[in-house]
Write an enzyme that holds these catalytic residues in place. Structure first.
Site, PDB file in Angstrom:
ATOM      1  N   PRO A 134       0.811  -1.229   0.000  1.00 43.43           N
ATOM      2  CG  PRO A 134      -0.157  -1.145   2.126  1.00 43.43           C
ATOM      3  CD  PRO A 134       0.631  -2.039   1.218  1.00 43.43           C
TER       4      PRO A 134
ATOM      5  CE  LYS B 297       6.684  -1.631  -4.449  1.00 36.94           C
ATOM      6  NZ  LYS B 297       6.850  -2.706  -5.446  1.00 36.94           N
TER       7      LYS B 297
ATOM      8  CG  ASP C  89      10.626  -5.951  -8.498  1.00 40.90           C
ATOM      9  OD1 ASP C  89       9.783  -6.325  -7.657  1.00 40.90           O
ATOM     10  OD2 ASP C  89      11.782  -6.411  -8.539  1.00 40.90           O
TER      11      ASP C  89
ATOM     12  CG  PHE D 158       7.650   1.503   2.559  1.00 42.88           C
ATOM     13  CD1 PHE D 158       7.525   2.649   1.802  1.00 42.88           C
ATOM     14  CD2 PHE D 158       8.052   0.334   1.910  1.00 42.88           C
ATOM     15  CE1 PHE D 158       7.787   2.640   0.440  1.00 42.88           C
ATOM     16  CE2 PHE D 158       8.306   0.306   0.546  1.00 42.88           C
ATOM     17  CZ  PHE D 158       8.175   1.477  -0.197  1.00 42.88           C
TER      18      PHE D 158
ATOM     19  CE1 TYR E 266      16.331  -4.124   4.159  1.00 38.54           C
ATOM     20  CE2 TYR E 266      14.780  -3.823   2.334  1.00 38.54           C
ATOM     21  CZ  TYR E 266      15.524  -4.651   3.150  1.00 38.54           C
ATOM     22  OH  TYR E 266      15.468  -6.007   2.967  1.00 38.54           O
ATOM     23  CG  ASP E 267      12.064   4.694   3.401  1.00 39.54           C
ATOM     24  OD1 ASP E 267      12.893   4.497   2.490  1.00 39.54           O
ATOM     25  OD2 ASP E 267      10.874   4.973   3.184  1.00 39.54           O
TER      26      ASP E 267
ATOM     27  CE  LYS F 168      10.712   6.665   0.123  1.00 38.76           C
ATOM     28  NZ  LYS F 168      10.018   5.471   0.589  1.00 38.76           N
TER      29      LYS F 168
ATOM     30  CG  HIS G 215      13.962   4.144  -5.120  1.00 43.70           C
ATOM     31  ND1 HIS G 215      13.727   4.879  -3.986  1.00 43.70           N
ATOM     32  CD2 HIS G 215      13.367   2.949  -4.906  1.00 43.70           C
ATOM     33  CE1 HIS G 215      13.037   4.156  -3.127  1.00 43.70           C
ATOM     34  NE2 HIS G 215      12.801   2.979  -3.663  1.00 43.70           N
TER      35      HIS G 215
END
Ligand code: ITT
Length: 197
Positions: A11, A13, A67, A149, A151-152, A172, A177
Site C-alpha cells: 500500500p 507504493k 519492482d 517504509f 529500509y527507509d 522523499k 528512486h
C-alpha cells in the site's frame, strides 16, 4: 486525467505514486489484485511479470508494474530483488535487523547503497512506457525516523543529511528512486495528453 491500475500488494507504493502523479493520473490497486510469484532475474523482469499478470484481467486499462529494492555492493548486491523477503520473518524490522547485522563490520565507503525502482506501464499486454529510477545513500548503524517504509529508517541521504524515514513524503518523493522513475512516467503521460488534444 488518466486512471492507472497498480499491480502491487504494497500500500505504501500506491500512496507515494498517487501523491506524485496528482493532477495527471490517479493510481489504485484493484480489489481483486493477486500477487504474482516474482521469479524474474532482475527488477525489470519482475515489474513486467506483475504488470502483465494484472493486465490480463483488465482489458483496455492502463496497468503499472513496479519492482524495487535496496542494492548493497558490499553484500554482493543483496538484498536486491529479494529486498522484501530478505529475512525469514520478512517484516520491515526483521529485514533491517538482518541488514545491519550483515554490515556490522562495514566502514566508510563500504556502507554505500542504492535503491532502484523499475516501472512498466502496459495496456493489453503492450508496453507503452518503461523506466528506472535510482538514488544513492549510506546505510546507517541504527534506525532513525518514523516515516516511509521498508529500509527507509537505515537509508541515509547525504544531500539532505537525514534518513529517508526522517523526510516528509514530499521530500522523499522529490529525490527517491520511485520519484525519479515516476518523473519519467509523468512526462510520458503529459505528452500523451497533448497528443490526444
Ligand atoms: P509488490 O511486489 O506487491 O509491489 P513488495 O513490497 O513486495 O510489493 P517489491 O517486490 O518491489 O515490492 O519489493 C520492494 C521491497 O524493497 C520493499 O518491500 C522494501 O523492503 C524495499 N523498498 C523498495 N522501495 C523502498 C523504499 O522507497 N523505501 C524503503 N524500502 C524500499
Amino acid at each position: 486525467m488518466f486512471k492507472i491500475y497498480l499491480a502491487s500488494s504494497n500500500p505504501h507504493k500506491a500512496v507515494e505514486m498517487s501523491r506524485f502523479l496528482e493532477g495527471v493520473a490517479s493510481v489504485e490497486v484493484p480489489s481483486h489484485y493477486q500477487p504474482v510469484k516474482e521469479e524474474g532475474r532482475n527488477f525489470r523482469e519482475n515489474a513486467l511479470l506483475k504488470a502483465r499478470s494484472l493486465s490480463l484481467r483488465m482489458p483496455g486499462k492502463l496497468v503499472l508494474g513496479e519492482d524495487s529494492g535496496l542494492v548493497v555492493p558490499y553484500l554482493g548486491g543483496a538484498p536486491g530483488i529479494k529486498s522484501h523477503r530478505f529475512s525469514t520473518g520478512g517484516t520491515d524490522l526483521s529485514n533491517i535487523e538482518k541488514l545491519l547485522e550483515a554490515m556490522k563490520d562495514a566502514r566508510g565507503e563500504e556502507r554505500r547503497a542504492y535503491f532502484v525502482s523499475y516501472g512498466v506501464l502496459i495496456r493489453d499486454g503492450e508496453v507503452l512506457w518503461e523506466g528506472e529510477g535510482r538514488v544513492d545513500g549510506i546505510i546507517t548503524q541504527e534506525m532513525r525516523g518514523e516515516g516511509g517504509f521498508g529500509y527507509d529508517p537505515v537509508f541515509f541521504y547525504p544531500p539532505l543529511g537525514r534518513t529517508f524515514a526522517e523526510l516528509t513524503p514530499e521530500e522523499k518523493n522529490a529525490v527517491s528512486h520511485r520519484g525519479r522513475m515516476l518523473e519519467g512516467l509523468r512526462r510520458f503521460l503529459l505528452d500523451k495528453l497533448k497528443e490526444e488534444q
